[in-house]
Design an enzyme around this catalytic site. Structure first.
Site, PDB file in Angstrom:
ATOM      1  N   SER A 143       0.860  -1.190   0.000  1.00 33.07           N
ATOM      2  CA  SER A 143       0.000   0.000   0.000  1.00 33.07           C
ATOM      3  C   SER A 143       0.894   1.237   0.000  1.00 33.07           C
ATOM      4  CB  SER A 143      -0.858   0.010   1.272  1.00 33.07           C
ATOM      5  OG  SER A 143      -1.540   1.231   1.419  1.00 33.07           O
ATOM      6  N   TYR A 156      -2.056  -0.840  10.395  1.00 25.74           N
ATOM      7  CA  TYR A 156      -2.131  -0.990   8.937  1.00 25.74           C
ATOM      8  C   TYR A 156      -0.824  -0.521   8.312  1.00 25.74           C
ATOM      9  CZ  TYR A 156      -4.076  -0.906   4.220  1.00 25.74           C
ATOM     10  OH  TYR A 156      -4.303  -1.147   2.888  1.00 25.74           O
TER      11      TYR A 156
HETATM   12  N1  LIG Z   1      -8.662  -0.228  -1.471  1.00 27.64           N
HETATM   13  C1  LIG Z   1      -7.626   0.533  -1.211  1.00 27.64           C
HETATM   14  O1  LIG Z   1      -7.711   1.767  -1.193  1.00 27.64           O
HETATM   15  C2  LIG Z   1      -6.279  -0.115  -0.965  1.00 27.64           C
HETATM   16  C3  LIG Z   1      -5.150   0.717  -0.981  1.00 27.64           C
HETATM   17  C4  LIG Z   1      -3.917   0.151  -0.749  1.00 27.64           C
HETATM   18  C5  LIG Z   1      -3.795  -1.204  -0.514  1.00 27.64           C
HETATM   19  N2  LIG Z   1      -4.893  -1.983  -0.485  1.00 27.64           N
HETATM   20  C6  LIG Z   1      -4.703  -3.419  -0.210  1.00 27.64           C
HETATM   21  O2  LIG Z   1      -5.243  -4.183  -1.244  1.00 27.64           O
HETATM   22  C7  LIG Z   1      -5.639  -5.462  -0.741  1.00 27.64           C
HETATM   23  C8  LIG Z   1      -7.079  -5.731  -1.151  1.00 27.64           C
HETATM   24  O3  LIG Z   1      -7.896  -4.748  -0.578  1.00 27.64           O
HETATM   25  P1  LIG Z   1      -9.315  -4.335  -1.174  1.00 27.64           P
HETATM   26  O4  LIG Z   1      -9.340  -2.864  -1.115  1.00 27.64           O
HETATM   27  O5  LIG Z   1      -9.595  -5.027  -2.449  1.00 27.64           O
HETATM   28  O6  LIG Z   1     -10.238  -4.882   0.026  1.00 27.64           O
HETATM   29  P2  LIG Z   1     -11.607  -5.692   0.050  1.00 27.64           P
HETATM   30  O7  LIG Z   1     -12.095  -5.561   1.455  1.00 27.64           O
HETATM   31  O8  LIG Z   1     -12.494  -5.285  -1.070  1.00 27.64           O
HETATM   32  O9  LIG Z   1     -11.139  -7.206  -0.212  1.00 27.64           O
HETATM   33  C9  LIG Z   1     -10.378  -7.934   0.715  1.00 27.64           C
HETATM   34  C10 LIG Z   1     -10.736  -9.424   0.584  1.00 27.64           C
HETATM   35  O10 LIG Z   1      -9.891 -10.137   1.503  1.00 27.64           O
HETATM   36  C11 LIG Z   1     -10.681 -11.106   2.186  1.00 27.64           C
HETATM   37  N3  LIG Z   1     -10.070 -11.398   3.481  1.00 27.64           N
HETATM   38  C12 LIG Z   1     -10.103 -10.636   4.614  1.00 27.64           C
HETATM   39  N4  LIG Z   1      -9.440 -11.262   5.596  1.00 27.64           N
HETATM   40  C13 LIG Z   1      -8.972 -12.430   5.088  1.00 27.64           C
HETATM   41  C14 LIG Z   1      -8.212 -13.501   5.614  1.00 27.64           C
HETATM   42  N5  LIG Z   1      -7.825 -13.512   6.897  1.00 27.64           N
HETATM   43  N6  LIG Z   1      -7.896 -14.531   4.798  1.00 27.64           N
HETATM   44  C15 LIG Z   1      -8.300 -14.545   3.509  1.00 27.64           C
HETATM   45  N7  LIG Z   1      -9.042 -13.568   2.951  1.00 27.64           N
HETATM   46  C16 LIG Z   1      -9.368 -12.517   3.739  1.00 27.64           C
HETATM   47  C17 LIG Z   1     -12.056 -10.456   2.319  1.00 27.64           C
HETATM   48  O11 LIG Z   1     -13.073 -11.436   2.541  1.00 27.64           O
HETATM   49  C18 LIG Z   1     -12.187  -9.732   0.988  1.00 27.64           C
HETATM   50  O12 LIG Z   1     -12.787 -10.546   0.008  1.00 27.64           O
HETATM   51  C19 LIG Z   1      -5.437  -5.395   0.777  1.00 27.64           C
HETATM   52  O13 LIG Z   1      -4.204  -6.003   1.115  1.00 27.64           O
HETATM   53  C20 LIG Z   1      -5.397  -3.909   1.046  1.00 27.64           C
HETATM   54  O14 LIG Z   1      -4.679  -3.605   2.216  1.00 27.64           O
HETATM   55  C21 LIG Z   1      -6.135  -1.476  -0.712  1.00 27.64           C
END
Ligand SMILES: NC(=O)c1ccc[n+]([C@@H]2O[C@H](COP(=O)([O-])OP(=O)(O)OC[C@H]3O[C@@H](n4cnc5c(N)ncnc54)[C@H](O)[C@@H]3O)[C@@H](O)[C@H]2O)c1
Length: 251
Positions: A143, A156
């Site tokens: 991130s 985080y």
């Molecule tokens: N959305 C943003 O702005 C953003 C920015 C930077 C980084 N990220 C990173 O991108 C990745 C995906 O995030 P997203 O925004 O798509 O989130 P999201 O919440 O849409 O999806 C996350 C998925 O992970 C699953 N999950 C949660 N805990 C879990 C576990 N213990 N084991 C297996 N699966 C699990 C959830 O059920 C969900 O389907 C994450 O690592 C997040 O930190 C997101």
């Protein structure tokens, strides 16, 4: 981008960036193991891939449990014989944003368990298999919070800095083993994670957009394309790197 017929595992593929990544790999003719802690969400992603002529299998796994991660690799190998690409995407945010003195132990422990220890478990299990089979490719989803300070979001931020550090350290260890390990660092990206943040703090929407030079959030598809590219044969000499996709926020 050359990923056709590759065997790919995407964790957290039931939603957001993970779901988009699984679909992008499938669209490039890779065979995708759609993994998530929530079976119905993973099944939805897999159904969409299979209905569009791709190949997807669901394996439920909680990345914070090593037994789950081990069975994820074992079942994939039992079905396909190998794991070419592992995308460690599963991640969560804290329940409450708070300054460090008020940050709860629960939010510290849960976020570190999934975002940091989960990536360690997934790399550990995948690398055992990749060394055995003579090569592989890992992409970790870090991130922007893994590159710079993140207000009221200590666990985080700590977990994502750790993902960047683990990516570089493991890349160095396995550089001679035909295994590349890279990370992507998305900025604010439209997803359930961002929706959750904005539902608690609707005032953040304008504030966040105002610090993004492109004045918009990223799209999950845009992150997914970079992940597929990093995992593909188009990037054979890239390892231990972080690619930032943030509309210029880090500038
Ligand atoms: N959305 C943003 O702005 C953003 C920015 C930077 C980084 N990220 C990173 O991108 C990745 C995906 O995030 P997203 O925004 O798509 O989130 P999201 O919440 O849409 O999806 C996350 C998925 O992970 C699953 N999950 C949660 N805990 C879990 C576990 N213990 N084991 C297996 N699966 C699990 C959830 O059920 C969900 O389907 C994450 O690592 C997040 O930190 C997101």
């Amino acid at each position: 981008m050359q990923v056709n017929n590759k065997i790919v595992i995407v964790t957290g593929a039931g939603s957001g960036i993970g779901a988009a990544t699984a679909k992008h790999f499938a669209a490039h003719n890779a065979k995708v193991v759609v993994s998530d802690i929530k079976e119905e969400k993973a099944q939805k992603t897999a159904n969409e891939i299979n209905q569009n002529g791709g190949e997807a299998t669901v394996i439920v796994a909680n990345v914070a449990k090593f037994e789950d991660v081990e069975q994820l690799i074992e079942k994939t190998v039992a079905k396909y014989g190998k794991v070419d690409i592992m995308v460690n995407n599963a991640g969560i945010g804290p329940k409450n944003m708070a300054r460090t003195a008020e940050y709860t132990f629960e939010d510290w422990d849960n976020v570190i368990a999934v975002n940091q220890t989960g990536v360690f478990y997934c790399m550990k299990a995948a690398l055992q298999q990749m060394v055995k089979q003579g090569g592989g490719n890992i992409v970790n989803i870090a991130s922007l919070a893994g590159l710079k300070a993140s207000l009221n979001n200590l666990s985080y931020c700590a977990s994502k800095f750790a993902v960047v550090g683990m990516t570089k350290s493991a890349a160095l260890e396995y550089a001679t083993k035909n295994i590349r390990i890279n990370a992507v660092c998305p900025g604010y990206t439209e997803s359930a994670l961002l929706d959750k943040l904005l539902s608690v703090r609707p005032d953040m929407d304008q504030r966040l957009k105002s610090v993004i030079p492109m004045k918009r959030y990223g799209m999950a598809d845009e992150i997914a394309e970079a992940v597929v590219w990093l995992a593909s044969d188009s990037t054979k000499f890239i390892t231990g790197q972080t690619i930032t996709l943030d509309g210029g926020t880090s500038l």
